[in-house]
Design a protein around this motif. Structure first.
Motif, short mmCIF file in Angstrom:
data_model
loop_
_atom_site.label_atom_id
_atom_site.label_comp_id
_atom_site.label_asym_id
_atom_site.label_seq_id
_atom_site.Cartn_x
_atom_site.Cartn_y
_atom_site.Cartn_z
N ALA A 24 50.68 -6.43 6.34
CA ALA A 24 49.27 -6.03 6.45
C ALA A 24 49.17 -4.53 6.77
O ALA A 24 48.28 -3.83 6.26
CB ALA A 24 48.57 -6.84 7.53
N ASN A 25 50.08 -4.03 7.61
CA ASN A 25 50.10 -2.60 7.88
C ASN A 25 50.40 -1.79 6.62
O ASN A 25 49.82 -0.73 6.39
CB ASN A 25 51.15 -2.27 8.95
CG ASN A 25 50.69 -2.62 10.35
OD1 ASN A 25 49.50 -2.79 10.59
ND2 ASN A 25 51.62 -2.71 11.26
N SER A 26 51.30 -2.29 5.81
CA SER A 26 51.64 -1.60 4.57
C SER A 26 50.44 -1.55 3.63
O SER A 26 50.15 -0.51 3.02
CB SER A 26 52.81 -2.29 3.87
OG SER A 26 53.98 -2.20 4.65
N ALA A 27 49.73 -2.66 3.51
CA ALA A 27 48.54 -2.67 2.66
C ALA A 27 47.47 -1.72 3.21
O ALA A 27 46.78 -1.04 2.44
CB ALA A 27 47.98 -4.09 2.56
N ALA A 28 47.36 -1.67 4.53
CA ALA A 28 46.41 -0.74 5.14
C ALA A 28 46.76 0.70 4.79
O ALA A 28 45.87 1.51 4.45
CB ALA A 28 46.40 -0.92 6.66
N LEU A 29 48.03 1.04 4.85
CA LEU A 29 48.47 2.39 4.49
C LEU A 29 48.17 2.69 3.03
O LEU A 29 47.80 3.82 2.68
CB LEU A 29 49.96 2.55 4.75
CG LEU A 29 50.39 2.85 6.19
CD1 LEU A 29 51.91 2.89 6.27
CD2 LEU A 29 49.80 4.17 6.67
N GLY A 30 48.34 1.69 2.17
CA GLY A 30 48.06 1.88 0.75
C GLY A 30 46.61 2.23 0.51
O GLY A 30 46.28 3.19 -0.22
N GLU A 31 45.70 1.45 1.11
CA GLU A 31 44.27 1.72 0.93
C GLU A 31 43.89 3.04 1.59
O GLU A 31 43.03 3.77 1.08
CB GLU A 31 43.44 0.56 1.50
CG GLU A 31 43.48 -0.70 0.66
CD GLU A 31 42.75 -0.58 -0.67
OE1 GLU A 31 41.93 0.36 -0.84
OE2 GLU A 31 42.99 -1.42 -1.56
N TYR A 32 44.50 3.34 2.72
CA TYR A 32 44.25 4.62 3.41
C TYR A 32 44.66 5.80 2.53
O TYR A 32 43.93 6.79 2.41
CB TYR A 32 45.00 4.64 4.73
CG TYR A 32 45.25 6.02 5.30
CD1 TYR A 32 44.22 6.75 5.89
CD2 TYR A 32 46.53 6.59 5.24
CE1 TYR A 32 44.45 8.02 6.41
CE2 TYR A 32 46.77 7.85 5.76
CZ TYR A 32 45.72 8.57 6.33
OH TYR A 32 45.96 9.82 6.83
N TRP A 33 45.84 5.67 1.91
CA TRP A 33 46.42 6.80 1.17
C TRP A 33 45.78 6.99 -0.20
O TRP A 33 45.39 8.10 -0.57
CB TRP A 33 47.92 6.55 1.02
CG TRP A 33 48.72 7.71 0.49
CD1 TRP A 33 48.38 9.04 0.51
CD2 TRP A 33 50.01 7.63 -0.12
NE1 TRP A 33 49.39 9.79 -0.07
CE2 TRP A 33 50.41 8.95 -0.46
CE3 TRP A 33 50.88 6.58 -0.41
CZ2 TRP A 33 51.62 9.23 -1.08
CZ3 TRP A 33 52.09 6.86 -1.00
CH2 TRP A 33 52.46 8.17 -1.34
N LYS A 34 45.63 5.87 -0.95
CA LYS A 34 45.21 6.01 -2.35
C LYS A 34 44.01 5.14 -2.74
O LYS A 34 43.61 5.14 -3.90
CB LYS A 34 46.39 5.65 -3.28
CG LYS A 34 47.60 6.54 -3.12
CD LYS A 34 47.33 7.98 -3.54
CE LYS A 34 47.09 8.10 -5.04
NZ LYS A 34 46.91 9.51 -5.45
N GLY A 35 43.45 4.40 -1.82
CA GLY A 35 42.39 3.48 -2.16
C GLY A 35 41.06 3.79 -1.52
O GLY A 35 40.60 4.93 -1.48
N ALA A 36 40.45 2.76 -0.94
CA ALA A 36 39.09 2.87 -0.40
C ALA A 36 39.02 3.65 0.90
O ALA A 36 37.94 3.90 1.42
CB ALA A 36 38.50 1.46 -0.18
N GLY A 37 40.17 4.04 1.46
CA GLY A 37 40.16 4.86 2.66
C GLY A 37 39.47 6.18 2.47
O GLY A 37 38.95 6.78 3.42
N ASP A 38 39.45 6.66 1.22
CA ASP A 38 38.67 7.84 0.85
C ASP A 38 39.02 9.05 1.71
O ASP A 38 38.15 9.81 2.12
CB ASP A 38 37.18 7.53 0.95
CG ASP A 38 36.31 8.53 0.18
OD1 ASP A 38 36.82 9.11 -0.80
OD2 ASP A 38 35.16 8.73 0.58
N LYS A 39 40.35 9.19 1.98
CA LYS A 39 40.87 10.36 2.70
C LYS A 39 40.37 10.48 4.15
O LYS A 39 40.51 11.52 4.78
CB LYS A 39 40.58 11.66 1.95
CG LYS A 39 41.10 11.66 0.51
CD LYS A 39 41.00 13.01 -0.13
CE LYS A 39 41.33 12.98 -1.62
NZ LYS A 39 42.50 12.22 -1.98
#
Length: 333
Positions: free
Chosen positions: A123-138
């Motif tokens: 789950a942490n890895s998926a969070a990092l993915g969205e943070y880095w390149k997804g909906a985290g939006d920088k």
């Protein structure tokens, strides 16, 4: 890439997303772009003893196919179920993999491939993915919640994953949303996981169906002991089934309440909802947002946004690969 027999300065990362049925892999550049991705079935036979050797073989085979060697890579990042010792690279308690004893995952992979590896919770890895390149939006402050078979989460604060003193940070699925509610696999009652996961949606459906006296396809399926899935619940809600809409409303009320607690505690810029249940899209997001706003502190309500995940099944491998960036300064470029 290689040119004229020389290796260019840009190197690659390897991401592994280990799941109970499928193991996903990717070669990724330093900007988080997937160059190659593939998957293999996860062989959990013999207490999961074949999982790590199969991963090593699959990566080695792919490296040969693409004419790469270890010098072309910075390192490996991996997301896995279970309890992770990030310093030792070990995993234990991934019962869906047969790993009830400590597994020397990191040291074995490093020995087999000659590359350093960083391991974290899936789950942490998926969070990092969205943070880095997804909906985290920088944004530097992001919370990711995944609604799948269970409910997991990951917290990114000031651009860093939050693990907690015993790696227990981000256990959003075990926020209590109903006192003396459904019994959870963790031993507590009323956990969010029992209401907003794929299995939780069905559990809510069966509970509400007992009291529902009108006409509903869901009630017919339950009474006929036919299969019912969370996907069907949301589909029927979109198509006007009254009971389905009541179920969705209840699920979203619990989810919105739990996320308001997360928002009130952390006030992230974005709370990202992913996992299979999130495929319901706005049918899930809109009522969840309404309940979030009803329960959130005003300054949180005005600043924290609820968003749907964007990377789908790629979030895990992208986020896992980003873990390996910490090896960048240790290798000659």
């Amino acid at each position: 890439m290689k040119a004229g027999g020389l290796i260019l300065a840009s190197k690659r990362l390897i991401g592994i997303d280990l799941g109970g049925t499928t193991t996903k892999f990717a070669f990724i550049d330093e900007d988080g772009n997937i160059l190659t991705k593939w998957s293999i079935p996860t062989d959990i036979s013999d207490s999961g003893s074949k999982i790590v050797p199969n991963m090593i073989k699959s990566i080695a085979d792919q490296m040969r196919r693409e004419d790469y060697n270890t010098d072309d890579f910075i390192g490996i990042g991996m997301g896995t179920p279970g309890a992770v010792n990030r310093e030792k690279g070990t995993v234990v308690g991934a019962f869906n993999l047969g790993w009830d004893q400590v597994q020397q995952v990191g040291p074995t992979i490093t020995e087999g491939l000659g590359l350093p590896i960083a391991i974290d919770n899936d789950a942490n890895s998926a969070a990092l993915g969205e943070y880095w390149k997804g909906a985290g939006d920088k944004a530097d402050d992001v919370v990711f919640v995944t609604l799948g078979t269970g409910v997991g989460g990951g917290v990114v604060t000031n651009g860093k994953l939050v693990h907690g003193i015993n790696n227990g940070a981000g256990e959003i699925g075990h926020i209590c949303v109903q006192k003396n509610g459904f019994l959870c696999t963790c031993g507590k009652r009323g956990c969010l996981e029992q209401y907003a996961s794929a299995t939780g949606v069905v559990k809510v459906a069966k509970s509400l169906a007992k009291r529902f006296t009108g006409k509903s396809r869901i009630k017919e399926l339950i009474e006929g002991q036919e299969e019912l899935t969370s996907k069907m619940v949301f589909f029927l809600a979109d198509n006007g089934d009254i009971l389905a809409n009541q179920i969705v409303n209840e699920v979203c009320s619990y989810l919105g309440l739990a996320l308001s607690h997360v928002g009130n505690t952390l006030n992230p810029e974005n709370i990202i909802i992913g996992g299979g249940v999130s495929n319901a899209g706005n049918t899930l997001l809109q009522p969840t947002t309404r309940y979030f706003q009803e329960n959130a502190f005003k300054s949180v309500r005005d600043s924290t946004k609820l968003k749907l995940a964007q990377l789908g099944n790629d979030a895990g491998v992208i986020g896992a690969a980003s873990l390996a960036l910490k090896f960048k300064n240790d290798k000659a470029m």
